[in-house]
Write an enzyme that holds these catalytic residues in place. Structure first.
Site, PDB file in Angstrom:
ATOM      1  N   TYR A  12      20.771  34.985  63.648  1.00  0.00           N
ATOM      2  CA  TYR A  12      19.661  35.935  63.614  1.00  0.00           C
ATOM      3  C   TYR A  12      18.699  35.522  62.494  1.00  0.00           C
ATOM      4  CZ  TYR A  12      16.897  40.100  63.412  1.00  0.00           C
ATOM      5  OH  TYR A  12      15.836  40.954  63.419  1.00  0.00           O
ATOM      6  N   LYS A  44      20.559  47.969  68.542  1.00  0.00           N
ATOM      7  CA  LYS A  44      20.712  47.271  69.808  1.00  0.00           C
ATOM      8  C   LYS A  44      21.658  48.057  70.723  1.00  0.00           C
ATOM      9  CE  LYS A  44      18.170  44.366  67.478  1.00  0.00           C
ATOM     10  NZ  LYS A  44      18.704  43.259  66.715  1.00  0.00           N
ATOM     11  N   ASP A  98      28.987  39.384  62.611  1.00  0.00           N
ATOM     12  CA  ASP A  98      27.857  40.069  63.250  1.00  0.00           C
ATOM     13  C   ASP A  98      28.061  39.892  64.756  1.00  0.00           C
ATOM     14  OD1 ASP A  98      25.500  40.838  64.425  1.00  0.00           O
ATOM     15  OD2 ASP A  98      24.189  39.805  63.003  1.00  0.00           O
ATOM     16  N   ARG A 143      19.398  60.768  49.734  1.00  0.00           N
ATOM     17  CA  ARG A 143      19.904  59.391  49.724  1.00  0.00           C
ATOM     18  C   ARG A 143      21.430  59.318  49.723  1.00  0.00           C
ATOM     19  NH1 ARG A 143      18.756  57.299  45.171  1.00  0.00           N
ATOM     20  NH2 ARG A 143      17.023  58.454  44.299  1.00  0.00           N
TER      21      ARG A 143
HETATM   22  C1  LIG Z   1      18.600  42.768  65.414  1.00  0.00           C
HETATM   23  C2  LIG Z   1      19.660  42.001  64.755  1.00  0.00           C
HETATM   24  C3  LIG Z   1      19.864  42.082  63.381  1.00  0.00           C
HETATM   25  C4  LIG Z   1      18.977  42.915  62.469  1.00  0.00           C
HETATM   26  O1  LIG Z   1      19.039  44.263  62.770  1.00  0.00           O
HETATM   27  P1  LIG Z   1      17.761  45.277  62.685  1.00  0.00           P
HETATM   28  O2  LIG Z   1      18.338  46.549  63.142  1.00  0.00           O
HETATM   29  O3  LIG Z   1      16.698  44.717  63.575  1.00  0.00           O
HETATM   30  O4  LIG Z   1      17.327  45.297  61.258  1.00  0.00           O
HETATM   31  C5  LIG Z   1      20.910  41.351  62.848  1.00  0.00           C
HETATM   32  N1  LIG Z   1      21.706  40.571  63.605  1.00  0.00           N
HETATM   33  C6  LIG Z   1      21.533  40.460  64.930  1.00  0.00           C
HETATM   34  C7  LIG Z   1      22.424  39.597  65.731  1.00  0.00           C
HETATM   35  C8  LIG Z   1      20.499  41.172  65.553  1.00  0.00           C
HETATM   36  O5  LIG Z   1      20.315  41.053  66.869  1.00  0.00           O
END
Ligand SMILES: *Cc1c(COP(=O)(O)O)cnc(C)c1O
Length: 386
Positions: A107, A205, A180, A55
């Site tokens: 999101y 992503k 984000d 961890r």
């Molecule tokens: C996918 C996504 C998240 C969350 O991420 P995960 O890797 O799916 O947990 C947060 N913000 C945005 C804009 C996203 O596209």
């Protein structure tokens, strides 16, 4: 003449070479995967590096973190086992009663957490319309607001918020700004340079780009006690990104610039093709000149708008679902930023209580041939609405 030796390397060069990784002992140019769950102490009973246990992290993940920190211009980066676990480490380290300002459309997983914590009276939450800086300013409470959350471009309408202006507003209120920018990775938008304090990306992503890892990257402009608390939270929660996933992420990031450029070119062609199409009510894509936030998007991404867009079809909810069902090339799947194109009926996925047009289809444009993708959407639209 410029001095070639002192010329700073461009991000795409550093990405391609995984920050010029080199194992001094073996000469390997690819980082190894360290799977150990525990680490033996040395002959003085001291911990050898910073690891005692799985961890705590591992060298493969640290290499991935170094690559992202460099790309972001951050003093530090932490990788988590998912984007959501990174977000939760920030949210959970807010103090009870702290005031936060978040977009009313964003999101859905993050929004749900803020709504849940507001209901439990763990946080005070105010909302603003994405891109609306006046509303953001009005929502801030001087001396009380701890965190302003900006998602840009915004899921699933792709509104764009001016990050530099949002940072000024947050700082004037004594708050920190978290961005984000999952839709515009740091090869397009470097939020910390624009004034953000935390830069978050779902590395699931674009950063990884191959739909085979979930990961969250959190980078910071200045170290402070909050950052240390987040680090402790990750350790206790056990949400550090594990080494095999970090290895895949590094491999994915090597081609980030190429993939992202190609996705942008494809998306521009597709958005232009379907704007004004007889079966399409609206194309939401910041790369289109007709998009209300086009100018700020252009500045903030240097013209690298990425592959995320939505189309609102002419017809009802079922017609939109049919378009997604009838696609033969676009996968009818959630997520985004991979090399393969995806189509998603957003209302089905985000559920009730989320503001989204019932006929909205979210498209994640991949790196396939743009004409193939256009032909696929044409035949699906024709079958569903023709
Ligand atoms: C996918 C996504 C998240 C969350 O991420 P995960 O890797 O799916 O947990 C947060 N913000 C945005 C804009 C996203 O596209």
């Amino acid at each position: 003449m410029s001095d070639r030796r002192n010329r700073p390397l461009s991000p795409s060069t550093k990405l391609a070479q995984a920050l010029r990784y080199l194992d001094r002992e073996t000469g390997a140019i690819v980082p190894p995967i360290q799977p150990s769950a525990t680490y033996a102490r040395d002959e003085d009973y001291a911990v050898r590096r910073s690891y005692m246990y799985r961890r705590d992290g591992n060298p493969t993940t640290e290499q991935a973190e170094a690559i992202i920190a460099d790309l972001e211009g951050a003093v530090d980066c932490m990788l988590f086992s998912s984007g959501m676990s990174a977000c939760m480490s920030v949210i959970d380290t807010l103090k009870p009663g702290d005031h936060v300002v978040v977009p009313e459309v964003m999101y859905h997983g993050v929004l749900q957490q803020f709504q849940r914590y507001a209901k439990l009276h763990r946080l005070e939450v105010s909302y603003y319309r994405p891109g609306d800086l006046d509303a953001l300013r009005d929502a801030c409470r001087k001396g009380k607001t701890r965190l302003v959350w900006v998602e840009s471009p915004n899921n699933p309408d792709w509104d764009v918020t001016d990050i530099a202006a949002a940072a000024e507003l947050a700082h004037a209120a004594g708050a920190k700004l978290l961005t984000d920018c999952t839709g515009t990775p740091p090869c397009a938008t470097r939020a910390l340079e624009l004034g953000a304090d935390f830069s978050f990306h779902s590395a699931t992503k674009y950063l990884n780009g191959h739909s085979d890892v979930t990961a969250g990257a959190l980078s910071v402009r200045n170290m402070d006690a909050w950052w240390e608390e987040i680090e402790g939270h990750r350790k206790l929660q056990g949400t550090v990104l594990q080494s095999f996933d970090a290895f895949l992420l590094i491999r994915g990031m090597r081609t980030l610039t190429l993939r992202y450029e190609r996705a942008t070119l494809n998306a521009l062609r597709i958005a232009t093709h379907f704007e004004g199409h007889p079966q399409v009510r609206k194309v939401l894509y910041p790369g289109l000149e007709s998009h209300p936030d086009h100018d700020i998007a252009k500045r903030q991404t240097h013209g690298m708008y990425g592959g995320m867009m939505s189309i609102i079809v002419k017809g009802d909810e079922q017609a939109a679902i049919d378009v997604a069902r009838f696609c033969q090339l676009f996968y009818p799947a959630t997520s985004l930023g991979g090399v393969e194109s995806l189509i998603e009926h957003r209302k089905t996925v985000s559920g009730e209580g989320f503001k989204v047009h019932p006929a909205l289809l979210r498209l994640s444009i991949g790196i396939e041939d743009a004409d193939d993708l256009i032909a696929d959407l044409e035949q699906a639209l024709d079958r569903a609405l023709g």
